[in-house]
Design a protein around this motif. Structure first.
Motif, PDB file in Angstrom:
ATOM      1  N   ARG A  53       9.010  43.386  11.947  1.00  0.00           N
ATOM      2  CA  ARG A  53       7.990  43.845  13.050  1.00  0.00           C
ATOM      3  C   ARG A  53       6.747  43.215  12.626  1.00  0.00           C
ATOM      4  NH1 ARG A  53       9.890  48.570  15.587  1.00  0.00           N
ATOM      5  NH2 ARG A  53       7.759  49.213  15.778  1.00  0.00           N
ATOM      6  N   ALA A  54       5.715  43.077  13.484  1.00  0.00           N
ATOM      7  CA  ALA A  54       4.490  42.406  13.360  1.00  0.00           C
ATOM      8  C   ALA A  54       3.386  42.775  14.229  1.00  0.00           C
ATOM      9  CB  ALA A  54       4.535  40.771  12.984  1.00  0.00           C
ATOM     10  N   TRP A  55       2.331  42.503  14.112  1.00  0.00           N
ATOM     11  CA  TRP A  55       1.333  42.392  15.221  1.00  0.00           C
ATOM     12  C   TRP A  55       0.249  41.130  14.908  1.00  0.00           C
ATOM     13  CZ3 TRP A  55      -3.595  42.475  13.014  1.00  0.00           C
ATOM     14  CH2 TRP A  55      -3.818  43.259  12.013  1.00  0.00           C
ATOM     15  N   LEU A  56      -0.191  40.904  16.007  1.00  0.00           N
ATOM     16  CA  LEU A  56      -1.349  39.670  16.012  1.00  0.00           C
ATOM     17  C   LEU A  56      -2.352  40.151  16.957  1.00  0.00           C
ATOM     18  CD1 LEU A  56       1.158  36.761  16.640  1.00  0.00           C
ATOM     19  CD2 LEU A  56      -0.018  36.959  14.575  1.00  0.00           C
TER      20      LEU A  56
ATOM     21  N   VAL B 101      -8.652  35.453  14.823  1.00  0.00           N
ATOM     22  CA  VAL B 101      -7.102  36.005  14.955  1.00  0.00           C
ATOM     23  C   VAL B 101      -6.955  36.537  13.672  1.00  0.00           C
ATOM     24  CG1 VAL B 101      -6.484  33.506  14.317  1.00  0.00           C
ATOM     25  CG2 VAL B 101      -4.887  35.074  15.460  1.00  0.00           C
ATOM     26  N   ARG B 102      -6.147  37.842  13.793  1.00  0.00           N
ATOM     27  CA  ARG B 102      -5.688  38.630  12.549  1.00  0.00           C
ATOM     28  C   ARG B 102      -4.220  38.776  12.647  1.00  0.00           C
ATOM     29  NH1 ARG B 102      -7.404  43.564  10.767  1.00  0.00           N
ATOM     30  NH2 ARG B 102      -7.578  44.418  13.105  1.00  0.00           N
ATOM     31  N   ALA B 103      -3.484  38.714  11.510  1.00  0.00           N
ATOM     32  CA  ALA B 103      -2.135  39.202  11.609  1.00  0.00           C
ATOM     33  C   ALA B 103      -2.076  40.215  10.515  1.00  0.00           C
ATOM     34  CB  ALA B 103      -1.294  38.028  11.285  1.00  0.00           C
ATOM     35  N   HIS B 104      -0.580  40.913  10.638  1.00  0.00           N
ATOM     36  CA  HIS B 104      -0.416  42.096   9.903  1.00  0.00           C
ATOM     37  C   HIS B 104      -0.116  41.528   8.463  1.00  0.00           C
ATOM     38  CE1 HIS B 104       3.530  40.405  10.299  1.00  0.00           C
ATOM     39  NE2 HIS B 104       4.110  41.379   9.451  1.00  0.00           N
ATOM     40  N   SER B 105       0.502  40.225   8.339  1.00  0.00           N
ATOM     41  CA  SER B 105       0.702  39.484   7.115  1.00  0.00           C
ATOM     42  C   SER B 105       0.557  38.087   7.325  1.00  0.00           C
ATOM     43  CB  SER B 105       1.667  40.156   6.232  1.00  0.00           C
ATOM     44  OG  SER B 105       2.901  39.490   6.712  1.00  0.00           O
ATOM     45  N   GLU B 106       0.603  37.144   6.453  1.00  0.00           N
ATOM     46  CA  GLU B 106       0.474  35.790   6.378  1.00  0.00           C
ATOM     47  C   GLU B 106       0.952  35.168   5.166  1.00  0.00           C
ATOM     48  OE1 GLU B 106      -4.240  35.085   6.688  1.00  0.00           O
ATOM     49  OE2 GLU B 106      -3.000  34.836   8.512  1.00  0.00           O
ATOM     50  N   PHE B 107       1.085  33.874   5.201  1.00  0.00           N
ATOM     51  CA  PHE B 107       1.514  33.273   3.945  1.00  0.00           C
ATOM     52  C   PHE B 107       0.470  32.366   3.577  1.00  0.00           C
ATOM     53  CE2 PHE B 107       5.705  35.150   4.739  1.00  0.00           C
ATOM     54  CZ  PHE B 107       6.248  35.136   3.540  1.00  0.00           C
ATOM     55  N   ALA B 108      -0.491  33.069   3.071  1.00  0.00           N
ATOM     56  CA  ALA B 108      -1.701  32.074   2.827  1.00  0.00           C
ATOM     57  C   ALA B 108      -1.494  30.808   1.678  1.00  0.00           C
ATOM     58  CB  ALA B 108      -2.785  32.871   2.432  1.00  0.00           C
ATOM     59  N   GLU B 109      -0.596  31.183   0.867  1.00  0.00           N
ATOM     60  CA  GLU B 109      -0.654  30.198  -0.186  1.00  0.00           C
ATOM     61  C   GLU B 109       0.192  28.906   0.571  1.00  0.00           C
ATOM     62  OE1 GLU B 109       0.564  33.128  -0.366  1.00  0.00           O
ATOM     63  OE2 GLU B 109      -0.773  34.170  -1.762  1.00  0.00           O
ATOM     64  N   ALA B 110       1.283  28.973   1.502  1.00  0.00           N
ATOM     65  CA  ALA B 110       1.868  27.680   2.181  1.00  0.00           C
ATOM     66  C   ALA B 110       1.067  27.252   3.262  1.00  0.00           C
ATOM     67  CB  ALA B 110       3.196  28.339   2.409  1.00  0.00           C
ATOM     68  N   GLY B 111      -0.054  28.067   3.375  1.00  0.00           N
ATOM     69  CA  GLY B 111      -1.041  27.523   4.698  1.00  0.00           C
ATOM     70  C   GLY B 111      -0.378  27.984   6.002  1.00  0.00           C
TER      71      GLY B 111
ATOM     72  N   ARG C 205     -11.793  41.944  25.666  1.00  0.00           N
ATOM     73  CA  ARG C 205     -12.251  40.956  24.642  1.00  0.00           C
ATOM     74  C   ARG C 205     -11.272  40.872  23.706  1.00  0.00           C
ATOM     75  NH1 ARG C 205     -17.321  41.138  20.842  1.00  0.00           N
ATOM     76  NH2 ARG C 205     -17.389  39.021  20.218  1.00  0.00           N
ATOM     77  N   HIS C 206     -10.513  42.059  23.394  1.00  0.00           N
ATOM     78  CA  HIS C 206      -9.468  41.787  22.262  1.00  0.00           C
ATOM     79  C   HIS C 206      -7.952  41.844  23.014  1.00  0.00           C
ATOM     80  CE1 HIS C 206     -12.644  42.684  19.599  1.00  0.00           C
ATOM     81  NE2 HIS C 206     -13.149  43.652  20.299  1.00  0.00           N
ATOM     82  N   TYR C 207      -7.257  40.929  22.322  1.00  0.00           N
ATOM     83  CA  TYR C 207      -5.705  40.979  22.892  1.00  0.00           C
ATOM     84  C   TYR C 207      -4.669  41.162  21.457  1.00  0.00           C
ATOM     85  CZ  TYR C 207      -6.969  39.841  27.645  1.00  0.00           C
ATOM     86  OH  TYR C 207      -7.606  39.948  28.799  1.00  0.00           O
ATOM     87  N   ARG C 208      -3.824  42.157  21.676  1.00  0.00           N
ATOM     88  CA  ARG C 208      -2.914  42.362  20.491  1.00  0.00           C
ATOM     89  C   ARG C 208      -1.525  42.313  21.132  1.00  0.00           C
ATOM     90  NH1 ARG C 208      -3.312  46.254  15.950  1.00  0.00           N
ATOM     91  NH2 ARG C 208      -1.247  46.942  15.266  1.00  0.00           N
ATOM     92  N   LEU C 209      -0.900  41.382  20.343  1.00  0.00           N
ATOM     93  CA  LEU C 209       0.471  41.016  20.563  1.00  0.00           C
ATOM     94  C   LEU C 209       1.561  41.855  19.487  1.00  0.00           C
ATOM     95  CD1 LEU C 209       2.644  39.628  22.165  1.00  0.00           C
ATOM     96  CD2 LEU C 209       2.744  37.951  20.308  1.00  0.00           C
TER      97      LEU C 209
END
Length: 894
Positions: free
Chosen positions: A342-345, A312-322, A414-418
């Motif tokens: 705005r975002a995508w997953l 699963v991938r996202a346009h951005s995420e807060f990795a430092e906060a988990g 095989r791929h789904y994008r929100l």
């Protein structure tokens, strides 16, 4: 004039504004049987004022079959001797048909009028007449006949819609609306209202032929808008994608205060871009109206494909906060948080799947971060995307709220994008969870009422076509005598194995030796004698139950004896004392009097409990609803669709209580479930495996309880010690099934990893198993007094304190379970990399080796060492732990 009708679907028949006479015909259960030369005459009155120019005569009828052939029963219909139609033929078939005719004004007279339906002398078979009505013509009367396959009007209508705020001149695009409502009567709705599961509501009216609509809607947050739409097209019912999202119910009408009524099928689809509907109200051009409230259902584990997600991938995420996108796949309180409005997953699955339903769960805080507008897309190459489902103006009513969305799935991807194109106003976007399913949850049924023009409302209920077991199915409740014998034999064995002696006081030695808590089955003559005494045919599952055993002992902990056929009877006659007590109920909510007057009593002796069947609540296949009434209930207990379903539910309750009390052994069915769950787990189907292990645990399997908890630890390690404490260390069945060696190697170190950080004192006497597992240290070791003080049972003594238990935990060295050569080599290399701080490289080695992990032990399903070895504490993150068990392993690797 008021509508005149005769309703033969209830017993006795119900008449409105008229009286009937029978000549060579008779009521037969839920219909009137008219033979050759027989007739029914219905008298109705018209006042002396201006006579109507035309009346509409409607009848619902069916011709009885002749063996395997179709019957033939033409009829003549007259009003005051004036022929309305001659030799009209209702074709034979599996369901009733409706026909409507015009009665011209010249056939009518002021005062008493007589309608006559006569069977022709040459008829072969009976005409089964369910209902006949005469009413003023609201539309141009026509003659029509329902066909087995619905004509073109029975299609799904798709509308392009808009809405606007009150006082605004601007109409804004709204989600597409799909509508289909068919009761099998060939009538299109003229008005429609519905309420969704999140509280949103809409009410609309249609132009003729449903080409346009206008109305209003209220959003879940209370926002009110005008609402309109234009028909874009009609899709035939044979469209398989639309069939997938349509609700189909077997219905019974006339099951209110009367008896069972007309049985038809209701097809229902209202898809407005929001959550599923829970209530629908409609009206048709004839002035008939209906209301149904759907019984909601959760999607089953067999439909969920979230476990197939490998990335699963996202346009951005807060990795430092988990707060990363991987959290979206977990059933936990963690979340994903991304920058912007705005975002995508993107979700990549192990294989292509046709997703037709998805669930989004709001996060724990800041409603302004919730998605509001989005589109779900699918792709098989990750580059070219097809739009699957679009939503606008969505909202979440509260935190951690799951909301499901359904669309017609036609292609596997095989791929789904929100793609989230707008949120609720903040500069960040978040979700707690995303789940993917191949199909939407189907309502189990509905309750409601239906009202024909000029008549009183009548009860209306339905059962999902997909939920109803097929005849002869061995997976549903027992239906045949043979299925009952098999089912009851297994149930008897369980009861005799785990019940206390006090509970078996009436069971004799012969029954114990035979493993059968029943008796000889009632012969057909005895059952027929009972039916003749009652004046009705018994429901199928109870009739076959008597054929398998004429009475029963200990069918549940609170029901000790079921009646044999010779003593079964109506409650008012079989137990008049109880009947009089029940009928004496008081209070505003007391409405069981009519039910008790007609209820059939099938039980004999119990703990102030009575088992009752309702002859006025009958399903399409003839089953009567079943209830338990007990003195400690405020009213009737839960409704069960049949006697068989009541027995099944009581058995589940008994086995659940016995399993909780650790009384149940491990029957073969539980062992089969453990094997099935293990195969599912090794295929990476985690949620399915968890559900299967839970079923095995309910049936008394210690192995099922153990494997479910171990699997759950990979999904949420932080809560594992709670499950291990109560479900493993506190359950003697698990120790017996798994053995101390494996508990020391897996369960104990898993428990200690988390529990040691939260201890505020000794674990307590209920953890005797842990006391046996941890080493006993001599007094004074490391300055700890009483570190070896353990009672004979292995439980902690009063001298034990937190420091003592911590010392014992620190001294504990779990045994090492053998691994395959390939996986052991990967473990050794991964440890070496982790020691050097190369955590990502260490994980890459482990991930590559996971498909090759296997074990011949039936009680191992994953390499628990990855969670218990301190060397991998920084390597195997929660997201990677989930990846371990969602990866197909061993013989199931891909």
């Amino acid at each position: 004039m008021r509508a005149t009708f005769a309703d033969f679907t209830i017993d006795p028949p119900r008449f409105g504004n008229g009286t009937a006479r029978y000549i060579r015909c008779h009521p037969d259960r839920d219909r009137l049987a008219i033979g050759a030369g027989g007739r029914v005459e219905l008298d109705f009155a018209l006042d002396g004022g201006e006579l109507p120019e035309q009346l509409t005569l409607t009848l619902i009828a069916r011709v009885s079959p002749l063996g395997e052939s179709l019957g033939w029963a033409p009829i003549d219909i007259t009003v005051n001797g004036h022929a309305v139609i001659s030799r009209f033929t209702v074709p034979g078939g599996a369901r009733p048909r409706e026909a409507a005719f015009a009665v011209p004004g010249e056939a009518l007279v002021a005062g008493l009028n007589t309608l006559c339906v006569r069977g022709c002398a040459e008829a072969r078979g009976l005409l089964w007449l369910y209902r006949i009505s005469v009413e003023p013509s609201r539309i141009c009367a026509r003659t029509h006949l329902m066909a087995e396959e619905r004509p073109a009007e029975a299609a799904v209508c798709a509308y392009r819609t808009e809405w606007r705020a009150p006082g605004s001149a601007e109409w804004r695009p709204a989600p597409r609306l799909l509508v289909h409502l068919d009761r099998g009567e060939g009538s299109l709705p003229v008005r429609l209202a519905w309420r969704a599961q999140d509280g949103r509501e809409a009410s609309i009216g249609f132009q003729p032929a449903m080409t346009e609509f206008y109305g209003h809607r209220r959003a879940a947050d209370g926002t009110l808008t005008e609402y309109r739409g234009v028909l874009e097209g009609r899709s035939p019912l044979r469209d398989s994608a639309l069939e997938e999202v349509m609700h189909r119910f077997r219905t019974v009408e006339g099951c209110g205060s009367g008896g069972p009524g007309l049985r038809q099928e209701l097809r229902l689809l209202i898809e407005d871009g929001g959550p599923p509907v829970e209530r629908v109200i409609w009206g048709d051009p004839s002035g008939h109206s209906g209301t149904v409230s759907l019984l909601a259902a959760e999607p089953g584990p067999e439909a969920e494909v979230t476990d197939l997600v490998t990335k699963v991938r996202a346009h951005s995420e807060f990795a430092e906060a988990g707060e990363v996108a991987e959290n979206l796949l977990h059933d936990s309180w963690h979340k994903w948080l991304g920058h912007g409005d705005r975002a995508w997953l993107e979700f990549t699955l192990r294989r292509s799947v046709a997703v037709g339903h998805y669930v989004l769960t709001s996060a724990d805080d800041v409603p302004g971060r919730d998605p509001k507008d989005w589109t779900l897309k699918g792709s098989n190459d990750g580059e070219h995307w097809a739009d699957l489902d679009s939503r606008v103006e969505e909202s979440f009513a509260h935190r951690h709220q799951p909301r499901g969305f359904t669309f017609a799935a036609t292609t596997a991807y095989r791929h789904y994008r929100l793609e989230i194109t707008r949120n609720a106003g903040e500069d960040q976007i978040q979700l707690s969870q995303v789940r993917l399913f191949t199909s939407a949850p189907q309502p189990k049924g509905f309750i409601g009422h239906y009202q024909r023009a000029g008549e009183a409302p009548t009860g209306y209920r339905g059962t999902s076509v997909s939920a109803a077991p097929e005849p002869g199915s061995v997976t549903g409740p027992p239906r045949t005598v043979e299925q009952w014998r098999s089912y009851l034999a297994e149930y008897s064995a369980t009861i005799l194995r785990v019940a206390d002696e006090d509970e078996l006081s009436e069971v004799d030695d012969e029954q114990r030796a035979a493993g059968w808590l029943g008796f000889e089955g009632a012969d057909e003559e005895s059952v027929l004698a009972l039916e003749e005494r009652l004046g009705t045919r018994l429901p199928p599952s109870y009739r076959t139950f008597l054929g398998a055993s004429d009475g029963w002992l200990n069918i549940s902990p609170f029901m000790w004896r079921m009646r044999p056929a010779k003593t079964v009877g109506w409650l008012r006659e079989a137990d008049p004392e109880t009947w009089s007590v029940i009928r004496g109920g008081e209070g505003e909510d007391w409405d069981d009097t009519a039910f008790m007057d007609r209820a059939l009593l099938v039980s004999e002796e119990g703990d102030a409990q009575h088992w009752l069947l309702d002859p006025a609540d009958v399903s399409e296949d003839g089953e009567w609803a079943a209830y338990i009434w007990a003195s400690w209930y405020p009213a009737l207990g839960d409704r069960h669709a049949s006697f068989a379903e009541l027995v099944v539910e009581e058995r589940k309750g008994f086995e659940g209580r016995a399993a909780h009390e650790a009384r149940m052994g491990r029957p073969g069915t539980a062992e089969d479930l453990v094997a099935e769950g293990r195969a599912q787990a090794l295929r990476g189907e985690v949620r399915k495996a968890m559900a299967t292990f839970e079923q095995a645990a309910v049936k008394g399997s210690g192995a099922g309880a153990y494997l479910g908890i171990i699997l759950g630890a990979f999904l949420d390690i932080s809560a594992a010690h709670h499950w291990i404490r109560t479900g493993i260390l506190g359950d003697p069945r698990v120790l017996e099934a798994i053995g101390m060696e494996q508990l020391r190697a897996e369960a104990a170190p898993l428990y200690l990893r988390c529990a040691a950080e939260e201890w505020t004192g000794a674990p307590g006497g209920y953890l005797s198993a842990l006391g046996d597992i941890l080493p006993r240290l001599p007094d004074g070791v490391d300055g700890v007094v009483g570190a070896g003080g353990v009672a004979a049972s292995g439980a902690a003594t009063e001298g034990d304190d937190t420091a003592a238990w911590m010392a014992r935990a620190a001294a504990f060295a779990p045994p090492v379970l053998p691994e395959s050569r390939t996986f052991q080599q990967a473990l050794d290399l991964a440890r070496a990399l982790a020691d050097r701080g190369a955590t990502d490289q260490s994980w890459a080695v482990l991930e590559a080796a996971l498909p090759h992990w296997h074990c011949d032990s039936p009680h191992r399903i994953a390499p628990v060492v990855l969670l218990t070895d301190p060397a991998f504490r920084e390597v195997v993150t929660p997201a990677r732990a989930r990846r371990v068990v969602t990866t197909p392993r061993g013989e199931f690797r891909e």
